[in-house]
Scaffold this motif. Structure first.
Motif, short mmCIF file in Angstrom:
data_model
loop_
_atom_site.label_atom_id
_atom_site.label_comp_id
_atom_site.label_asym_id
_atom_site.label_seq_id
_atom_site.Cartn_x
_atom_site.Cartn_y
_atom_site.Cartn_z
N LYS A 1 0.85 -1.19 0.00
CA LYS A 1 0.00 0.00 0.00
C LYS A 1 0.88 1.24 0.00
O LYS A 1 1.95 1.26 0.60
N LEU A 2 0.40 2.27 -0.70
CA LEU A 2 1.05 3.58 -0.63
C LEU A 2 0.40 4.34 0.51
O LEU A 2 -0.78 4.69 0.45
N ASN A 3 1.17 4.61 1.57
CA ASN A 3 0.67 5.39 2.70
C ASN A 3 1.29 6.78 2.63
O ASN A 3 2.51 6.91 2.44
N PHE A 4 0.48 7.80 2.75
CA PHE A 4 1.06 9.14 2.78
C PHE A 4 0.47 9.95 3.93
O PHE A 4 -0.70 9.81 4.30
N TRP A 5 1.36 10.78 4.52
CA TRP A 5 1.04 11.54 5.73
C TRP A 5 1.53 12.98 5.55
O TRP A 5 2.65 13.21 5.08
N MET A 6 0.68 13.93 5.95
CA MET A 6 1.06 15.35 5.86
C MET A 6 0.18 16.17 6.80
O MET A 6 -0.97 15.80 7.06
N GLN A 7 0.73 17.26 7.29
CA GLN A 7 -0.04 18.20 8.09
C GLN A 7 -0.06 19.55 7.39
O GLN A 7 0.89 19.92 6.69
N VAL A 8 -1.15 20.30 7.59
CA VAL A 8 -1.26 21.67 7.09
C VAL A 8 -1.50 22.58 8.28
O VAL A 8 -2.21 22.22 9.22
N TYR A 9 -0.87 23.77 8.26
CA TYR A 9 -0.91 24.68 9.39
C TYR A 9 -1.47 26.04 8.97
O TYR A 9 -1.39 26.44 7.81
N ASN A 10 -2.03 26.73 9.95
CA ASN A 10 -2.49 28.12 9.81
C ASN A 10 -3.69 28.26 8.88
O ASN A 10 -3.78 29.20 8.09
N LEU A 11 -4.62 27.33 8.97
CA LEU A 11 -5.87 27.50 8.25
C LEU A 11 -6.64 28.69 8.84
O LEU A 11 -6.57 28.97 10.04
N GLY A 12 -7.39 29.36 7.99
CA GLY A 12 -8.23 30.46 8.46
C GLY A 12 -9.42 29.95 9.27
O GLY A 12 -9.96 28.88 9.00
N ILE A 13 -9.81 30.68 10.30
CA ILE A 13 -10.94 30.33 11.15
C ILE A 13 -11.99 31.44 11.03
O ILE A 13 -11.68 32.62 11.23
N ASP A 14 -13.22 31.07 10.70
CA ASP A 14 -14.31 32.04 10.57
C ASP A 14 -14.65 32.63 11.94
O ASP A 14 -14.83 31.90 12.92
N ASP A 15 -14.73 33.96 12.03
CA ASP A 15 -14.99 34.63 13.31
C ASP A 15 -16.35 34.27 13.88
O ASP A 15 -16.52 34.22 15.11
N LYS A 16 -17.33 34.03 13.03
CA LYS A 16 -18.69 33.75 13.51
C LYS A 16 -18.86 32.29 13.91
O LYS A 16 -19.34 31.98 14.99
N THR A 17 -18.48 31.40 13.01
CA THR A 17 -18.72 29.97 13.26
C THR A 17 -17.58 29.30 14.02
O THR A 17 -17.73 28.17 14.50
N LYS A 18 -16.44 29.98 14.11
CA LYS A 18 -15.24 29.43 14.76
C LYS A 18 -14.81 28.12 14.10
O LYS A 18 -14.28 27.22 14.75
N SER A 19 -15.07 28.03 12.79
CA SER A 19 -14.73 26.81 12.06
C SER A 19 -13.84 27.14 10.88
O SER A 19 -13.80 28.29 10.40
N ASN A 20 -13.13 26.15 10.39
CA ASN A 20 -12.35 26.31 9.18
C ASN A 20 -13.20 25.96 7.96
O ASN A 20 -14.31 25.40 8.10
N ALA A 21 -12.69 26.26 6.79
CA ALA A 21 -13.42 25.96 5.54
C ALA A 21 -12.40 25.79 4.43
O ALA A 21 -12.07 26.74 3.72
N ALA A 22 -11.88 24.58 4.30
CA ALA A 22 -10.88 24.30 3.28
C ALA A 22 -11.21 22.99 2.59
O ALA A 22 -11.86 22.11 3.16
N THR A 23 -10.74 22.87 1.37
CA THR A 23 -10.92 21.64 0.59
C THR A 23 -9.57 20.99 0.37
O THR A 23 -8.61 21.65 -0.06
N SER B 1 -11.17 18.09 11.08
CA SER B 1 -11.12 18.78 12.37
C SER B 1 -11.70 20.17 12.16
O SER B 1 -11.00 21.09 11.73
N ALA B 2 -12.98 20.31 12.45
CA ALA B 2 -13.74 21.49 12.03
C ALA B 2 -13.27 22.79 12.68
O ALA B 2 -13.34 23.85 12.06
#
Length: 612
Positions: free
Chosen positions: A519-541, A566-567
């Motif tokens: 199997k091809l296993n791949f792992w990665m993290q992304v940092y500093n996503l924007g957080i909506d001030d109203k919903t306190k949630s991120n919104a990325a694809t 991780s919303a």
């Protein structure tokens, strides 16, 4: 021994870089430093002497008040230097003598540090280098490097090793003093070097004592004595027993390798006999036939003489300064020696994972082909042993991290041929601050000491700015799975709550290889996503792609929303596995793309791989 000595050297950090290049990892003083700081040596400029016949200063005539005074001034200037003993040039013998005296005349503070504070832990090489230093600035820098090298966390302002060392000195002085400071006693020496024993068998008053059978059995009377037991001492062994005897009954317990020394009736005829002596099977006079112990014969005394050499060896190890592991490898990576024997090849991979704003975890993965390791076979078991030594230093050659380890490959001898077709992987994760570093690694085949390999490479640890979308390394792994909660963050190949064992290629330009059965296993993290001030949630694809490298044809594409991972977090971890059975042998590329709708930023990471 004064605590003020320790505080004196805490402020020397700013001077460390002055000496870091010369001292290096072992603290050796370079030749160019040995002539500095003395008259006539490098770095020293004496005041210029007026040339013969030179004019007097402009104000000389006015100050003299007459021509005669001016003439006298000229005569003084015209006087040959040889007539003035203070200006007479030194011969080479005199200059060498002065340099030697200056090096040896250490101030009381430095003598205390060398001869008391670190006397039990400093190596002979370090002591020799320290005595060869020329001035206090170099000594301060040396001391700073001495403690830095032993600091378990070089990024911390508090040196845990140094603090523990001075705590042990204070404890030894408080508990082991006996007409002399506690640090000078044998118990103080051992306590400072190795810390508190795991258990102590104490007989502070001596008296009646039932000997163990291995000492001959029977009852005798003893001087006060103690036996310190350590379950394990690095570089020495398991289950170490150290015996101290107070033969003067004055509180000064000294270390002994002669277990009969505590016997107060040893030389009393008919007193303190062993079991065999009581039964008439041995005579007490038989004890005094040479050797380091006079235990006498008993039920389990056979073979004790053969262990005397082991006790001598133990004494030599226990009182030696803590050894520097893999000194031969250290000389290769510190001096950048060229290898003249058979080269031991290995591959290295370096990754970056953010921990905090100022700290980045840098996993270093080494891959060794088992066929390059020399195996020794004994009792049906084949074993290969590899020593690994690594050093990370700044661009100014200041060491910031070191690691030493021994890797063993053990297999039944009948399976050795299969083992030789595989690889062994070693993993070490180092916390580093953002910046440029140099990584040096040396490995040695223990069963073939001339088989050595070295690696040197610069790395640039990234800085993760708060407002900028960023990612960790994209790691392609041959094994990846979630770990139990009790092992999170600990152990090899564990990042967070995942076990991630990277595939390693010979160089960054060469793709890693997989087989169709894997199997091809791949792992990665992304940092500093924007957080909506109203919903306190991120919104990325998040988009995952696999393409054929030859044709650039898209073979797989799938999407995932950040809220499903991780919303409410500005950090995401992507962990995916893909079966390779459906791919034909060839070259491919996996890409992870993140499109942040809130911050309007996009970032992508790609990694090539080969299917065989």
């Amino acid at each position: 021994m004064k605590q003020t000595v320790r505080r004196t050297f805490r402020g020397a950090a700013s001077k460390a870089s002055v000496f870091a290049v010369g001292v290096g990892l072992l603290g050796f003083a370079p030749a160019w430093l040995l002539g500095s700081g003395m008259p006539g040596g490098a770095g020293w400029q004496e005041p210029a002497t007026p040339a013969v016949g030179a004019s007097a200063p402009a104000g000389a005539a006015a100050d003299a008040g007459s021509d005669s005074a001016q003439d006298a001034s000229r005569k003084k200037l015209d006087k040959p230097d040889d007539a003035d003993p203070l200006k007479r040039p030194l011969s080479d013998k005199q200059r060498f003598s002065r340099q030697k005296q200056l090096k040896q005349e250490l101030s009381t503070t430095y003598k205390t540090w060398l001869n008391e504070d670190v006397v039990w832990i400093i190596s002979d090489e370090e002591k020799k280098a320290f005595k060869n230093l020329s001035n206090d600035e170099e000594r301060d820098a040396f001391i700073e490097q001495f403690w830095l090298r032993r600091n378990p966390d070089p990024d911390s302002q508090d040196n845990e090793f140094r603090e523990e060392h001075y705590r042990r000195i204070a404890y030894a002085n408080e508990h082991f003093a006996a007409g002399k400071p506690g640090w000078k006693t044998d118990r103080g020496h051992i306590y400072i070097s190795f810390g508190k024993p795991d258990s102590i068998d104490s007989h502070p008053s001596g008296g009646s004592y039932e000997r163990p059978m291995e000492e001959g059995g029977g009852e005798t009377s003893t001087f006060p004595f103690e036996v310190w037991h350590y379950r394990y001492l690095e570089g020495i062994g398991d289950n170490i027993d150290l015996e101290f005897v107070d033969t003067c009954q004055c509180g000064d317990y000294h270390f002994t390798i002669d277990r009969s020394e505590k016997d107060a009736l040893l030389r009393v005829p008919g007193g303190g006999e062993t079991l065999y002596e009581q039964m008439g099977m041995a005579k007490k006079a038989d004890r005094f036939k040479g050797g380091i112990e006079n235990l006498g014969n008993g039920p389990l005394s056979a073979g004790q003489e053969g262990k005397e050499f082991d006790r001598i060896e133990l004494a030599a190890k226990i009182f030696a300064p803590p050894p520097v592991k893999f000194k031969d490898l250290e000389s290769f990576i510190s001096d950048h020696k060229l290898l003249t024997g058979p080269i031991f090849p290995f591959d290295v991979r370096t990754d970056f994972v953010r921990v905090t704003e100022d700290t980045v975890l840098v996993p270093i993965t080494l891959q060794i082909k088992n066929k390059d390791v020399t195996f020794s076979t004994k009792d049906g078991v084949s074993k290969g042993v590899v020593n690994i030594l690594g050093k990370v230093s700044t661009i100014t050659h200041k060491p910031v991290q070191t690691f030493e380890d021994t890797v063993e490959i053990t297999e039944p001898s009948e399976l050795l041929s299969q083992t030789l077709e595989k690889q062994s992987v070693y993993w070490k994760a180092l916390p580093l601050r953002p910046g440029a570093y140099r990584v040096d690694i040396g490995i040695k085949d223990v069963n073939n000491p001339d088989h050595v390999g070295i690696y040197a490479q610069s790395i640039n640890v990234p800085k993760y700015d708060d407002e900028k979308l960023a990612t960790s390394s994209l790691i392609l792994a041959d094994s990846m799975y979630a770990v139990p909660s009790q092992t999170i963050g600990t152990g090899s190949f564990i990042i967070g709550n995942m076990y991630v064992r990277p595939r390693v290629s010979p160089n960054p330009a060469t793709p890693v290889k997989f087989t169709r059965s894997q199997k091809l296993n791949f792992w990665m993290q992304v940092y500093n996503l924007g957080i909506d001030d109203k919903t306190k949630s991120n919104a990325a694809t998040v988009t995952y792609e696999i393409r054929d490298s030859a044709s650039d044809k898209l073979l797989l594409e799938t999407h995932e929303e950040s809220k499903d991972l991780s919303a409410h977090s500005d950090q995401l971890t992507m962990e995916r596995s893909v079966a390779l059975a459906g791919l034909q042998p060839g070259k491919y590329k996996v890409t992870i793309r993140v499109n942040d709708e809130i911050s309007k930023q996009e970032i992508a990471q790609s990694a090539p791989f080969v299917v065989e």
